[in-house]
Design an enzyme around this catalytic site. Structure first.
Site, PDB file in Angstrom:
ATOM      1  N   THR A  69     -19.393  -8.189   7.956  1.00 48.21           N
ATOM      2  CA  THR A  69     -19.114  -9.286   8.890  1.00 48.21           C
ATOM      3  C   THR A  69     -19.212  -8.799  10.326  1.00 48.21           C
ATOM      4  O   THR A  69     -19.823  -9.456  11.184  1.00 48.21           O
ATOM      5  CB  THR A  69     -17.726  -9.885   8.615  1.00 48.21           C
ATOM      6  N   GLN A 169     -26.054  -7.916  -0.459  1.00 44.90           N
ATOM      7  CA  GLN A 169     -26.164  -8.051  -1.908  1.00 44.90           C
ATOM      8  C   GLN A 169     -27.376  -7.312  -2.475  1.00 44.90           C
ATOM      9  O   GLN A 169     -27.411  -7.030  -3.676  1.00 44.90           O
ATOM     10  CB  GLN A 169     -26.245  -9.533  -2.288  1.00 44.90           C
ATOM     11  N   HIS A 188     -18.338  -1.989  -0.108  1.00 45.13           N
ATOM     12  CA  HIS A 188     -17.635  -2.465  -1.300  1.00 45.13           C
ATOM     13  C   HIS A 188     -18.496  -3.334  -2.208  1.00 45.13           C
ATOM     14  O   HIS A 188     -18.056  -3.732  -3.285  1.00 45.13           O
ATOM     15  CB  HIS A 188     -16.337  -3.186  -0.919  1.00 45.13           C
ATOM     16  N   THR A 224     -12.257   4.286  16.333  1.00 44.63           N
ATOM     17  CA  THR A 224     -12.165   5.529  15.578  1.00 44.63           C
ATOM     18  C   THR A 224     -12.587   5.296  14.132  1.00 44.63           C
ATOM     19  O   THR A 224     -12.038   4.431  13.452  1.00 44.63           O
ATOM     20  CB  THR A 224     -10.720   6.066  15.603  1.00 44.63           C
ATOM     21  N   CYS A 307     -15.605 -15.953  -0.161  1.00 42.07           N
ATOM     22  CA  CYS A 307     -15.313 -16.135   1.268  1.00 42.07           C
ATOM     23  C   CYS A 307     -14.897 -17.569   1.585  1.00 42.07           C
ATOM     24  O   CYS A 307     -14.302 -17.835   2.623  1.00 42.07           O
ATOM     25  CB  CYS A 307     -16.538 -15.752   2.098  1.00 42.07           C
TER      26      CYS A 307
END
Length: 368
Positions: A69, A169, A188, A224, A307
């Site tokens: 995102t 994807q 992920h 960071t 989502c």
């Protein structure tokens, strides 16, 4: 629990977890610090960067982000000029484009056909001189359809525009065309940890920063980095590269079983020829998906994009391919892959079919 929601997130690979643990236990130094522990952490980040790059085109640089995102927001907001995108894109693209439209930036949204694919002739008319950015998803997260990214890149470049590829994807699963100028990926979705993604940017493409405050990453991203998350991402990418043929064969086998098991009355949403086979989005007329999910509560699958869950809206992707509201709400998405056993897959399909048949029987009895 049988897990069939790979498009929402994938199970963490044990090897990725093991790679992360040292940096969670004792490798706590800031990778942007100049002392020895900081340099060690930095080295781990750079090893991960090289591993992530093995699944991406040559001739570009990678900036780690908090996820896809952020990467998509950065790519879109960091460029100028009119935007052309597609009606079936992820909300991270469509909502960002809408926010920029409200701020005065021109946005064109291309429709798709019943198969979920764009019409290249219509795309060519929309992507004209002056277009700044074309944003498209390689593999759709809801219906698995693969867009003609190479052809879109050629149209974008002919108009002097950049091509942003949302490869979340497809990364590690289907080829990414060399013509892309920016590519967004996420850990992920490939059996890595949540909370880390990346934006690949072709050499010579300059982006305005999305985040300000230090510019720690080479592409200008501030913040960071987590060596643990980067290390997990890197090993996950390494595994995707090493296991590509094995994983692909396993997915094809499971897809073939599903095509045999789901007989008449079940319809695949989107193209059957141009799709990633680890995504099976199917519908059955009259199916009460909420009831189905309750009856099969020990099977994790989706009624649409994770989502948008809880929004009360039917899938914008399914509506975009011409499904009625009722058809969209009678659709389910089954996502599977590396850790889906054939036994679990067959069991899940059988359970889903029996639950759907029971619904129909009750409906018939009530109508009698």
């Amino acid at each position: 629990m049988i897990y069939l929601d790979y498009q929402a997130t994938t199970p963490l690979a044990p090897e990725a977890l093991e790679a992360m643990l040292p940096w969670l236990r004792e490798g706590h130094a800031n990778p942007h610090a100049a002392h020895a522990p900081g340099r060690a952490a930095k080295a781990a980040v750079e090893v991960a960067r090289d591993r992530v790059a093995t699944l991406l085109p040559s001739g570009g640089a990678i900036g780690f982000t908090s996820g896809a995102t952020e990467a998509l927001n950065w790519a879109i907001k960091g460029t100028d000029g009119p935007i052309v995108t597609i009606a079936t894109e992820h909300a991270a693209v469509l909502d960002t484009a809408e926010a920029l439209r409200r701020a005065g930036r021109a946005v064109t949204i291309l429709p798709v056909g019943r198969d979920g694919l764009i019409d290249l002739a219509e795309a060519a008319r929309a992507i004209g001189p002056g277009t700044g950015l074309v944003a498209a998803m390689l593999v759709n997260n809801e219906i698995g359809v693969i867009q003609p990214m190479g052809e879109l890149a050629a149209l974008a470049h002919a108009a002097g525009a950049l091509l942003l590829c949302d490869a979340v994807q497809g990364y590690g699963r289907v080829p990414i065309p060399e013509g892309c100028d920016m590519i967004a990926v996420s850990a992920h979705k490939i059996h890595g940890p949540k909370g880390v993604g990346a934006l690949w940017v072709r050499d010579g493409v300059a982006l305005a920063p999305l985040l300000h405050g230090g510019g720690q990453e080479g592409l200008g991203r501030s913040g960071t980095l987590s060596p643990a998350l980067c290390a997990g991402f890197g090993v996950a990418a390494q595994l995707m590269h090493a296991r590509a043929a094995i994983d692909c064969a396993h997915v094809e086998q499971l897809f073939g079983i599903a095509r045999q098991q789901f007989g008449p009355g079940w319809t695949i949403n989107g193209s059957t020829a141009h799709r990633y086979h680890g995504n099976l989005n199917i519908r059955r007329d009259g199916l009460d998906v909420a009831r189905l999910m309750s009856d099969c509560r020990d099977i994790a699958f989706s009624a649409g994009s994770a989502c948008a869950s809880g929004s009360g809206r039917s899938s914008h992707v399914l509506r975009a391919i011409g499904l009625s509201e009722q058809q969209a709400r009678s659709s389910i998405r089954l996502g599977f892959g590396r850790y889906t056993s054939e036994e679990d897959w067959v069991t899940a399909i059988d359970r889903i079919k029996k639950a759907a048949a029971a619904q129909e029987m009750i409906a018939q009895e009530r109508g009698a």
